[in-house]
Scaffold this motif. Structure first.
Motif, PDB file in Angstrom:
ATOM      1  N   ILE A   1       0.801  -1.319  -0.076  1.00  0.00           N
ATOM      2  CA  ILE A   1       0.022   0.150  -0.158  1.00  0.00           C
ATOM      3  C   ILE A   1       0.862   1.250   0.019  1.00  0.00           C
ATOM      4  O   ILE A   1       0.472   2.550  -0.611  1.00  0.00           O
ATOM      5  CB  ILE A   1      -0.906  -0.178   1.052  1.00  0.00           C
ATOM      6  N   ASP A   2       1.982   1.297   0.746  1.00  0.00           N
ATOM      7  CA  ASP A   2       2.673   2.164   0.609  1.00  0.00           C
ATOM      8  C   ASP A   2       2.472   3.621   1.117  1.00  0.00           C
ATOM      9  O   ASP A   2       2.479   4.630   0.113  1.00  0.00           O
ATOM     10  CB  ASP A   2       3.592   2.016  -0.685  1.00  0.00           C
ATOM     11  N   LEU A   3       1.691   3.709   2.238  1.00  0.00           N
ATOM     12  CA  LEU A   3       1.277   5.109   2.557  1.00  0.00           C
ATOM     13  C   LEU A   3       1.887   5.332   4.101  1.00  0.00           C
ATOM     14  O   LEU A   3       2.308   4.591   4.775  1.00  0.00           O
ATOM     15  CB  LEU A   3       0.014   5.163   2.730  1.00  0.00           C
ATOM     16  N   PRO A   4       2.136   6.854   4.213  1.00  0.00           N
ATOM     17  CA  PRO A   4       2.830   7.118   5.608  1.00  0.00           C
ATOM     18  C   PRO A   4       1.676   6.476   6.692  1.00  0.00           C
ATOM     19  O   PRO A   4       0.450   6.612   6.218  1.00  0.00           O
ATOM     20  CB  PRO A   4       2.980   8.593   5.719  1.00  0.00           C
ATOM     21  N   GLU A   5       2.083   6.576   7.960  1.00  0.00           N
ATOM     22  CA  GLU A   5       1.151   6.189   9.043  1.00  0.00           C
ATOM     23  C   GLU A   5       0.538   4.867   9.120  1.00  0.00           C
ATOM     24  O   GLU A   5      -0.625   4.972   9.557  1.00  0.00           O
ATOM     25  CB  GLU A   5       0.302   7.457   9.128  1.00  0.00           C
ATOM     26  N   LEU A   6       1.014   4.078   8.326  1.00  0.00           N
ATOM     27  CA  LEU A   6       0.555   2.683   8.538  1.00  0.00           C
ATOM     28  C   LEU A   6       1.326   1.950   9.751  1.00  0.00           C
ATOM     29  O   LEU A   6       2.512   2.204   9.742  1.00  0.00           O
ATOM     30  CB  LEU A   6       0.702   1.781   7.190  1.00  0.00           C
ATOM     31  N   SER A   7       0.561   1.013  10.391  1.00  0.00           N
ATOM     32  CA  SER A   7       1.484   0.370  11.156  1.00  0.00           C
ATOM     33  C   SER A   7       0.864  -1.119  11.596  1.00  0.00           C
ATOM     34  O   SER A   7      -0.155  -1.446  10.995  1.00  0.00           O
ATOM     35  CB  SER A   7       1.414   1.191  12.608  1.00  0.00           C
ATOM     36  N   ILE A   8       1.518  -1.793  12.363  1.00  0.00           N
ATOM     37  CA  ILE A   8       1.053  -3.359  12.572  1.00  0.00           C
ATOM     38  C   ILE A   8       0.406  -3.260  14.068  1.00  0.00           C
ATOM     39  O   ILE A   8       1.316  -3.140  14.876  1.00  0.00           O
ATOM     40  CB  ILE A   8       1.876  -4.311  12.467  1.00  0.00           C
ATOM     41  N   LYS A   9      -0.692  -3.325  14.277  1.00  0.00           N
ATOM     42  CA  LYS A   9      -1.183  -3.694  15.682  1.00  0.00           C
ATOM     43  C   LYS A   9      -1.007  -5.143  15.891  1.00  0.00           C
ATOM     44  O   LYS A   9      -1.880  -6.170  15.383  1.00  0.00           O
ATOM     45  CB  LYS A   9      -2.506  -3.390  15.730  1.00  0.00           C
ATOM     46  N   TRP A  10      -0.050  -5.479  16.815  1.00  0.00           N
ATOM     47  CA  TRP A  10       0.189  -6.707  16.987  1.00  0.00           C
ATOM     48  C   TRP A  10      -1.083  -7.676  17.306  1.00  0.00           C
ATOM     49  O   TRP A  10      -1.849  -7.206  18.097  1.00  0.00           O
ATOM     50  CB  TRP A  10       1.285  -6.988  18.104  1.00  0.00           C
ATOM     51  N   PRO A  11      -1.145  -8.925  16.893  1.00  0.00           N
ATOM     52  CA  PRO A  11      -0.585  -9.713  16.126  1.00  0.00           C
ATOM     53  C   PRO A  11      -0.477  -9.436  14.782  1.00  0.00           C
ATOM     54  O   PRO A  11       0.767  -9.651  14.151  1.00  0.00           O
ATOM     55  CB  PRO A  11      -0.741 -11.094  16.406  1.00  0.00           C
ATOM     56  N   ASN A  12      -1.509  -8.881  14.044  1.00  0.00           N
ATOM     57  CA  ASN A  12      -1.295  -8.767  12.680  1.00  0.00           C
ATOM     58  C   ASN A  12      -2.198  -7.800  11.935  1.00  0.00           C
ATOM     59  O   ASN A  12      -2.776  -8.018  10.807  1.00  0.00           O
ATOM     60  CB  ASN A  12      -1.231 -10.272  11.960  1.00  0.00           C
ATOM     61  N   ASP A  13      -3.006  -6.908  13.020  1.00  0.00           N
ATOM     62  CA  ASP A  13      -3.815  -5.844  12.046  1.00  0.00           C
ATOM     63  C   ASP A  13      -2.931  -4.933  11.497  1.00  0.00           C
ATOM     64  O   ASP A  13      -2.070  -4.408  12.054  1.00  0.00           O
ATOM     65  CB  ASP A  13      -4.736  -5.376  12.959  1.00  0.00           C
ATOM     66  N   VAL A  14      -3.649  -4.428  10.446  1.00  0.00           N
ATOM     67  CA  VAL A  14      -2.789  -3.322   9.695  1.00  0.00           C
ATOM     68  C   VAL A  14      -3.681  -2.104  10.170  1.00  0.00           C
ATOM     69  O   VAL A  14      -4.909  -1.871   9.730  1.00  0.00           O
ATOM     70  CB  VAL A  14      -2.854  -3.302   8.113  1.00  0.00           C
ATOM     71  N   TYR A  15      -3.053  -1.017  10.510  1.00  0.00           N
ATOM     72  CA  TYR A  15      -3.577   0.292  11.202  1.00  0.00           C
ATOM     73  C   TYR A  15      -3.168   1.412  10.352  1.00  0.00           C
ATOM     74  O   TYR A  15      -2.269   1.463   9.853  1.00  0.00           O
ATOM     75  CB  TYR A  15      -3.364   0.378  12.658  1.00  0.00           C
ATOM     76  N   TYR A  16      -4.368   2.345  10.088  1.00  0.00           N
ATOM     77  CA  TYR A  16      -3.774   3.475   9.451  1.00  0.00           C
ATOM     78  C   TYR A  16      -4.067   4.616  10.731  1.00  0.00           C
ATOM     79  O   TYR A  16      -5.278   4.589  11.230  1.00  0.00           O
ATOM     80  CB  TYR A  16      -4.562   3.850   8.452  1.00  0.00           C
ATOM     81  N   LYS A  17      -3.244   5.254  11.296  1.00  0.00           N
ATOM     82  CA  LYS A  17      -3.442   6.075  12.392  1.00  0.00           C
ATOM     83  C   LYS A  17      -4.081   5.093  13.415  1.00  0.00           C
ATOM     84  O   LYS A  17      -3.426   4.355  13.673  1.00  0.00           O
ATOM     85  CB  LYS A  17      -4.229   7.272  12.095  1.00  0.00           C
ATOM     86  N   ASP A  18      -5.059   5.593  13.948  1.00  0.00           N
ATOM     87  CA  ASP A  18      -5.653   4.637  15.081  1.00  0.00           C
ATOM     88  C   ASP A  18      -7.136   3.928  14.754  1.00  0.00           C
ATOM     89  O   ASP A  18      -7.758   3.235  15.460  1.00  0.00           O
ATOM     90  CB  ASP A  18      -6.370   5.647  16.440  1.00  0.00           C
ATOM     91  N   ASN A  19      -7.090   3.623  13.285  1.00  0.00           N
ATOM     92  CA  ASN A  19      -8.224   2.703  12.634  1.00  0.00           C
ATOM     93  C   ASN A  19      -7.580   1.512  11.874  1.00  0.00           C
ATOM     94  O   ASN A  19      -6.670   1.675  11.240  1.00  0.00           O
ATOM     95  CB  ASN A  19      -9.134   3.841  11.907  1.00  0.00           C
ATOM     96  N   LYS A  20      -8.371   0.786  12.020  1.00  0.00           N
ATOM     97  CA  LYS A  20      -8.136  -0.779  11.491  1.00  0.00           C
ATOM     98  C   LYS A  20      -8.348  -0.738   9.982  1.00  0.00           C
ATOM     99  O   LYS A  20      -9.310  -0.238   9.527  1.00  0.00           O
ATOM    100  CB  LYS A  20      -8.766  -1.806  12.072  1.00  0.00           C
ATOM    101  N   LEU A  21      -7.399  -0.734   9.033  1.00  0.00           N
ATOM    102  CA  LEU A  21      -7.465  -0.986   7.802  1.00  0.00           C
ATOM    103  C   LEU A  21      -7.513  -2.466   7.261  1.00  0.00           C
ATOM    104  O   LEU A  21      -8.032  -2.488   6.157  1.00  0.00           O
ATOM    105  CB  LEU A  21      -6.195  -0.212   7.000  1.00  0.00           C
ATOM    106  N   ALA A  22      -6.830  -3.351   7.762  1.00  0.00           N
ATOM    107  CA  ALA A  22      -6.736  -4.610   7.198  1.00  0.00           C
ATOM    108  C   ALA A  22      -6.677  -5.562   8.309  1.00  0.00           C
ATOM    109  O   ALA A  22      -5.917  -5.213   9.324  1.00  0.00           O
ATOM    110  CB  ALA A  22      -5.669  -4.803   6.050  1.00  0.00           C
ATOM    111  N   GLY A  23      -7.294  -6.999   8.082  1.00  0.00           N
ATOM    112  CA  GLY A  23      -7.192  -8.021   9.064  1.00  0.00           C
ATOM    113  C   GLY A  23      -6.549  -9.417   8.374  1.00  0.00           C
ATOM    114  O   GLY A  23      -6.812  -9.385   7.346  1.00  0.00           O
ATOM    115  N   ILE A  24      -5.905 -10.018   9.208  1.00  0.00           N
ATOM    116  CA  ILE A  24      -5.264 -11.344   8.787  1.00  0.00           C
ATOM    117  C   ILE A  24      -5.857 -12.445   9.550  1.00  0.00           C
ATOM    118  O   ILE A  24      -5.780 -12.455  10.784  1.00  0.00           O
ATOM    119  CB  ILE A  24      -3.852 -10.971   8.548  1.00  0.00           C
ATOM    120  N   LEU A  25      -6.113 -13.506   8.945  1.00  0.00           N
ATOM    121  CA  LEU A  25      -6.724 -14.739   9.773  1.00  0.00           C
ATOM    122  C   LEU A  25      -5.796 -15.949   9.284  1.00  0.00           C
ATOM    123  O   LEU A  25      -5.852 -16.407   8.019  1.00  0.00           O
ATOM    124  CB  LEU A  25      -8.084 -14.906   9.437  1.00  0.00           C
TER     125      LEU A  25
END
Ligand code: BTN
Length: 234
Positions: free
Chosen positions: A83-107
């Motif tokens: 996706i290559d955008l600033p302010e993306l992070s990993i909320k352990w164990p594997n959620d992708v967050y943008y700032k404080d909101n969930k953008l993607a989930g992994i199962l």
């Protein structure tokens, strides 16, 4: 690369669970709509038809299966790199967050008999959905909400697939992703409310460990937790 696309399916993860025996390693299954999409901790994964990227990847390669502990967090990293955008992070164990909101989930799921037969990595990325109706503690976000324009799901699908493929090749060559992953640690140094062993507590997250467990401080104890051992209530 073997790809299968459904307009409608119960769940791309469930489809691979049913059919893995007849399918090749790295088969990629996507869908416009899932009638029984599944999330972590037995939750549902609801997604409007045709609005989001919903797919699962089948892993039968034994050298990857043995790395199962790291593959879900490396998949989250791959989503962020694609996706290559600033302010993306990993909320352990594997959620992708943008700032404080969930953008993607992994199962990530394994199918086992007397050994692990295969892994199934299911990824849901919110792309063009603008409203999320449901019982969310915090409303999820989507690429469209972040960028204020619609995104081409096919192009994104290709990018994410290529990034996972290239990172998983590196996994096979023992590449160490830790330095990249710690930089993306959303929870590091946060005080959070979480359930550990059926107990709801305020804890301080100290950060992701080298083995991808999570170091937390609970009262005066330091605990290293695996993903099944903690549920966040934030
Ligand atoms: C989570 O954050 O709880 C994980 C969500 C995973 C959702 C994806 S969508 C494609 C694949 N098929 C499913 O049924 N679930 C995963």
């Amino acid at each position: 690369m073997k790809t299968i696309h459904f307009e409608i399916i119960d769940s791309t993860n469930t489809y691979l669970k049913r059919n893995y025996k007849d399918l090749d390693n790295f088969t990629f299954v996507s869908a416009d709509f899932q009638s029984a999409g599944r999330g972590r901790n037995n939750r549902n994964w609801k997604s409007e038809k045709g609005e989001n990227l919903l797919f699962s990847l089948l892993i039968k390669d034994e050298s990857l299966i043995k790395e199962f502990k790291s593959l879900s967090i490396i998949s989250a990293l791959s989503v962020i790199e694609a996706i290559d955008l600033p302010e993306l992070s990993i909320k352990w164990p594997n959620d992708v967050y943008y700032k404080d909101n969930k953008l993607a989930g992994i199962l990530l799921e394994g199918v086992s008999t007397d050994k692990i037969e295969c892994l199934i990595i299911g990824i849901g990325i919110n792309v063009n959905q603008k409203e999320f109706i449901g019982d969310y503690k915090r409303e999820p976000t989507s690429l469209c909400k972040i960028l204020n324009k619609d995104i081409n799901i096919e192009t994104l699908k290709e990018k994410v697939y290529k990034q996972i493929e290239s990172n998983f090749k590196l996994v096979k060559n023992n590449y160490d992703f830790y330095k990249k992953i710690v930089k993306l640690d959303y929870l590091k140094n946060k005080e959070v409310y979480a359930e550990i062993n059926n107990e709801l507590r305020n804890i301080k997250v100290l950060g992701i460990n080298k083995d991808y467990s999570l170091k937390v401080k609970k009262d005066n104890d330091i605990l290293n937790l695996q993903s099944g051992e903690i549920t966040f209530h934030v």
